[in-house]
Motif scaffolding. Structure first.
Motif, PDB file in Angstrom:
ATOM      1  N   GLY A 189     -11.399  -1.475  -9.139  1.00 32.09           N
ATOM      2  CA  GLY A 189     -11.046  -0.060  -9.116  1.00 32.09           C
ATOM      3  C   GLY A 189      -9.838   0.217  -8.230  1.00 32.09           C
ATOM      4  O   GLY A 189      -8.956   1.012  -8.577  1.00 32.09           O
ATOM      5  N   VAL A 190      -9.796  -0.439  -7.065  1.00 31.23           N
ATOM      6  CA  VAL A 190      -8.650  -0.276  -6.159  1.00 31.23           C
ATOM      7  C   VAL A 190      -7.368  -0.710  -6.851  1.00 31.23           C
ATOM      8  O   VAL A 190      -6.352  -0.006  -6.829  1.00 31.23           O
ATOM      9  N   THR A 191      -7.411  -1.880  -7.510  1.00 36.00           N
ATOM     10  CA  THR A 191      -6.217  -2.410  -8.171  1.00 36.00           C
ATOM     11  C   THR A 191      -5.743  -1.501  -9.291  1.00 36.00           C
ATOM     12  O   THR A 191      -4.544  -1.231  -9.445  1.00 36.00           O
ATOM     13  N   GLU A 192      -6.689  -1.003 -10.091  1.00 35.93           N
ATOM     14  CA  GLU A 192      -6.318  -0.185 -11.249  1.00 35.93           C
ATOM     15  C   GLU A 192      -5.625   1.105 -10.825  1.00 35.93           C
ATOM     16  O   GLU A 192      -4.591   1.487 -11.397  1.00 35.93           O
ATOM     17  N   VAL A 193      -6.157   1.801  -9.824  1.00 33.08           N
ATOM     18  CA  VAL A 193      -5.560   3.069  -9.388  1.00 33.08           C
ATOM     19  C   VAL A 193      -4.195   2.833  -8.773  1.00 33.08           C
ATOM     20  O   VAL A 193      -3.229   3.558  -9.056  1.00 33.08           O
ATOM     21  N   LEU A 194      -4.060   1.812  -7.940  1.00 26.43           N
ATOM     22  CA  LEU A 194      -2.777   1.550  -7.291  1.00 26.43           C
ATOM     23  C   LEU A 194      -1.718   1.145  -8.310  1.00 26.43           C
ATOM     24  O   LEU A 194      -0.552   1.569  -8.197  1.00 26.43           O
ATOM     25  N   GLU A 195      -2.092   0.352  -9.300  1.00 27.41           N
ATOM     26  CA  GLU A 195      -1.123  -0.037 -10.329  1.00 27.41           C
ATOM     27  C   GLU A 195      -0.667   1.178 -11.133  1.00 27.41           C
ATOM     28  O   GLU A 195       0.520   1.322 -11.449  1.00 27.41           O
ATOM     29  N   ARG A 196      -1.601   2.054 -11.469  1.00 23.09           N
ATOM     30  CA  ARG A 196      -1.250   3.233 -12.257  1.00 23.09           C
ATOM     31  C   ARG A 196      -0.298   4.158 -11.490  1.00 23.09           C
ATOM     32  O   ARG A 196       0.694   4.655 -12.044  1.00 23.09           O
ATOM     33  N   LEU A 197      -0.569   4.374 -10.205  1.00 25.81           N
ATOM     34  CA  LEU A 197       0.284   5.259  -9.421  1.00 25.81           C
ATOM     35  C   LEU A 197       1.630   4.610  -9.115  1.00 25.81           C
ATOM     36  O   LEU A 197       2.659   5.297  -9.078  1.00 25.81           O
ATOM     37  N   THR A 198       1.631   3.287  -8.919  1.00 24.10           N
ATOM     38  CA  THR A 198       2.901   2.593  -8.694  1.00 24.10           C
ATOM     39  C   THR A 198       3.785   2.698  -9.930  1.00 24.10           C
ATOM     40  O   THR A 198       4.996   2.941  -9.828  1.00 24.10           O
ATOM     41  N   ARG A 199       3.178   2.539 -11.097  1.00 29.92           N
ATOM     42  CA  ARG A 199       3.942   2.684 -12.349  1.00 29.92           C
ATOM     43  C   ARG A 199       4.492   4.103 -12.477  1.00 29.92           C
ATOM     44  O   ARG A 199       5.643   4.297 -12.884  1.00 29.92           O
ATOM     45  N   ARG A 200       3.682   5.098 -12.120  1.00 30.05           N
ATOM     46  CA  ARG A 200       4.147   6.489 -12.205  1.00 30.05           C
ATOM     47  C   ARG A 200       5.347   6.716 -11.304  1.00 30.05           C
ATOM     48  O   ARG A 200       6.327   7.352 -11.686  1.00 30.05           O
ATOM     49  N   VAL A 201       5.291   6.207 -10.066  1.00 35.24           N
ATOM     50  CA  VAL A 201       6.414   6.375  -9.135  1.00 35.24           C
ATOM     51  C   VAL A 201       7.669   5.709  -9.692  1.00 35.24           C
ATOM     52  O   VAL A 201       8.763   6.290  -9.660  1.00 35.24           O
ATOM     53  N   ASP A 202       7.527   4.488 -10.204  1.00 40.51           N
ATOM     54  CA  ASP A 202       8.701   3.777 -10.765  1.00 40.51           C
ATOM     55  C   ASP A 202       9.326   4.559 -11.916  1.00 40.51           C
ATOM     56  O   ASP A 202      10.548   4.741 -11.977  1.00 40.51           O
TER      57      ASP A 202
END
Length: 640
Positions: free
Chosen positions: A499-512
């Motif tokens: 769960g930690v990995t999924e949320v961080l990846e999604r938000l990192t993609r949004r920022v990029d």
């Protein structure tokens, strides 16, 4: 309507082209200093005086006189100028008044371009001073205000200029004296023997000096005595020294209790009495004006206490250094006198501080009920009539600030939106007495985080703000329950490593993607699965459940996220995070630390205060957060 100020009080300026009028009763020198945001005058070229009367935005008279007019154009001042200090000084020469306490109290007014009187201030309470800063025009948050200063200097104009950081003050004063020499020897006119209104209550000036002996009062009625001016011979100059500061043996004019009660009475405060285009902006500027006023008056009080303690130490050292006076009655008398002088000076400073605190408390009483939801505490009735806003506010309340000397007075801590820094809610405030139970502290920290998240969600229009939660071990389920029940969370809190990995990846993609769209000027080209609403990511029990890769992504979100609408709120124990070594130090330094209980950790580099922060918590047993979040959820449903 003219605002009549007392020493230390400020007032917003609605005009930028102003005329400062000065009426002193005797010839005085008038000038102005231009200071930076710290009040420092970098050099002589920043001082307007009779020898150099015109500076950009300021023009002063060319000679000494009893009446003066200074022209100020705030819009024409250099960008580096944040403060304009209007000063008065008694001229030098063989025939001159020795001190401001022996002449009529100078009166100042600030007029608008049409001649309308905006502000007035009478400089009461002066004694041995020969130079004084009468008014200060200063800029805060892009708005200009005027403050009644009344800061006197017994050492004269050199001390006044040196106190503002001017290194060549003595040379500049010598130049000014040469310029005004012909007018400085004019004989003093005999002033009309009428006491200046407002002289019944002294206003103290804190120029370091030994106090005069205490006056002896005649055994007369405490309410009415003969006016001493009636007994003066015709043509005798009137001594305008305050009655309570006269030398021994002079008559002591007293006033009635009713008259004394009205002296120096401050104007009644009004909510929104600040510069701004909207009521919200005026309230925002007023709140930070109150913060500044509390900082200034407390700094002045602490400075006096420090000076009194230092002087006491020196006087006691002098007594001990003299073998003839350190023992016996003479030594005891000297020590008692030194302690009495310290007590007198501190009592005077405390009286001024108490007066300023009373004025600020009165202002807080009218401002607090008028605040909009984003600025209001959870106990403010405005939340009971909550309606989802059409546009986001300009600022948000994170809690309250106060100082040890301010008693019950609290100043709202406002930060501008969107948030420029993430927040770290410390769930392990080890220095707080009375909270030894770490479990209770973690519970309070989660309550504070939920209250802050609910406020952020509630003050934004529907669809403009969203919440996401990472709770690796599920330890915050109870505290997060209100967010889940009301539908404030679009998705359940993420748990476990996956769960930690999924949320961080999604938000990192949004920022990029948002960064690329902003740089390319094509925000409409974002993929349809990218949520363009601002995001608040709440992370509970950090760094539990985070490996090095997850920490790196979180640091990236902390650095790059705020610029494109991704904000962090970490609920974590700083001591637990310290076990990870220097890896988390950059993340810790990039976030603003808050606490779930009162803690004096917020440093003010301007005046050196350590402010006590108190979180904005929901009153015990209140259901206001659930009510507000339910209203926000209804609005989001209609928006979709």
């Amino acid at each position: 309507m003219t605002a009549e100020l007392v020493r230390g009080q400020n007032h917003p300026l609605s005009q930028i082209r102003l005329t400062v009028r000065i009426s002193a009763g005797v010839p005085v020198l008038a000038g102005a200093t231009l200071g930076d945001e710290n009040g420092t005058v970098p050099g002589p070229q920043w001082v307007a005086h009779p020898g150099a009367p015109a500076l950009p935005g300021v023009e002063v008279p060319r000679q000494t006189a009893a009446e003066h007019r200074l022209a100020v154009d705030l819009g024409a001042l250099p960008e580096a100028v944040h403060r304009v200090g209007v000063f008065l000084a008694l001229p030098t020469g063989p025939v001159r008044p020795l001190r401001f306490g022996a002449v009529a109290a100078p009166h100042t007014t600030v007029d608008g371009p049409d001649g309308t009187e905006l502000v007035s201030y009478t400089l009461t309470g002066l004694d041995t001073e020969t130079a004084v800063v009468a008014l200060e025009l200063y800029r805060r948050q892009g708005a200009w205000k005027v403050r009644a200063m009344g800061q006197g200097y017994a050492a004269g104009l050199p001390a006044l200029l040196a106190d503002q950081g001017l290194p060549e003050s003595a040379d500049l004063v010598a130049t000014i004296q040469r310029t005004t020499a012909p007018a400085s020897v004019a004989p003093l006119p005999a002033p009309t023997p009428t006491p200046t209104p407002g002289q019944g209550t002294p206003t103290h000036s804190y120029a370091p000096q030994l106090p005069e002996p205490a006056p002896s009062y005649d055994a007369q009625s405490p309410y009415e005595v003969q006016n001493p001016y009636d007994a003066q011979a015709p043509g005798t100059p009137v001594d305008y020294t305050h009655p309570r500061r006269r030398p021994l043996g002079t008559p002591q004019p007293l006033v009635s209790v009713a008259a004394a009660a009205t002296d120096d009475r401050p104007a009644q405060p009004v909510a929104g009495d600040a510069v701004g285009w909207s009521m919200e902006e005026r309230l925002y500027n007023q709140v930070w004006g109150m913060f500044e006023d509390l900082a200034r008056t407390t700094a002045a009080y602490r400075s006096v206490v420090e000076f009194a303690d230092s002087r006491l130490e020196k006087e006691l050292d002098q007594v001990l250094a003299d073998p003839g006076s350190r023992l016996g009655a003479a030594g005891d008398t000297a020590r008692e006198a030194a302690h009495a002088r310290r007590t007198q000076l501190i009592d005077q400073a405390r009286a001024v501080l108490d007066r300023d605190l009373a004025q600020l408390s009165a202002e807080s009483d009218v401002v607090e009920p008028a605040l909009p939801p984003a600025y209001a505490g959870w106990d403010n009735p405005v939340w009971h009539g909550y309606r989802v806003p059409d546009e986001p506010p300009m600022a948000l309340r994170l809690g309250d600030l106060h100082l040890p000397e301010s008693g019950p007075l609290r100043i709202p801590m406002l930060v501008r939106l969107p948030l420029e820094r993430g927040l770290w809610l410390d769930s392990g405030a080890a220095n707080v007495d009375g909270f030894p139970d770490p479990v209770e502290l973690r519970h309070l920290a989660m309550e504070a985080a939920v209250a802050l998240a609910a406020r952020l969600l509630a003050v934004h229009p529907p669809g403009d703000f969203a919440l996401q939660v990472i709770d690796p071990a599920g330890a915050g389920a109870a505290g997060l329950g209100v967010l889940t029940r009301t539908g404030a969370l679009a998705e359940p809190p993420a748990t476990g490593a996956a769960g930690v990995t999924e949320v961080l990846e999604r938000l990192t993609r949004r920022v990029d993607l948002m960064q690329m769209a902003v740089r390319g000027g094509t925000p409409e080209s974002l993929p349809p699965d990218v949520d363009t609403a601002q995001q608040l990511l709440i992370v509970n029990d950090f760094p539990h459940g985070f490996d090095e890769r997850a920490v790196t992504r979180l640091r990236y979100l902390a650095d790059e996220g705020p610029a494109v609408g991704v904000h962090l709120l970490l609920v974590a124990d700083r001591e637990d995070a310290a076990a990870y070594g220097p890896l988390l130090d950059p993340l810790w330094r990039s976030l603003m630390r808050l606490t779930p209980v009162a803690d004096d950790h917020l440093a003010d580099p301007w005046v050196g205060h350590a402010w006590t922060y108190e979180p904005s918590l929901v009153p015990a047993g209140s259901q206001i957060v659930q009510h507000v979040l339910a209203e926000a959820a209804k609005a989001r449903g209609k928006y979709k």
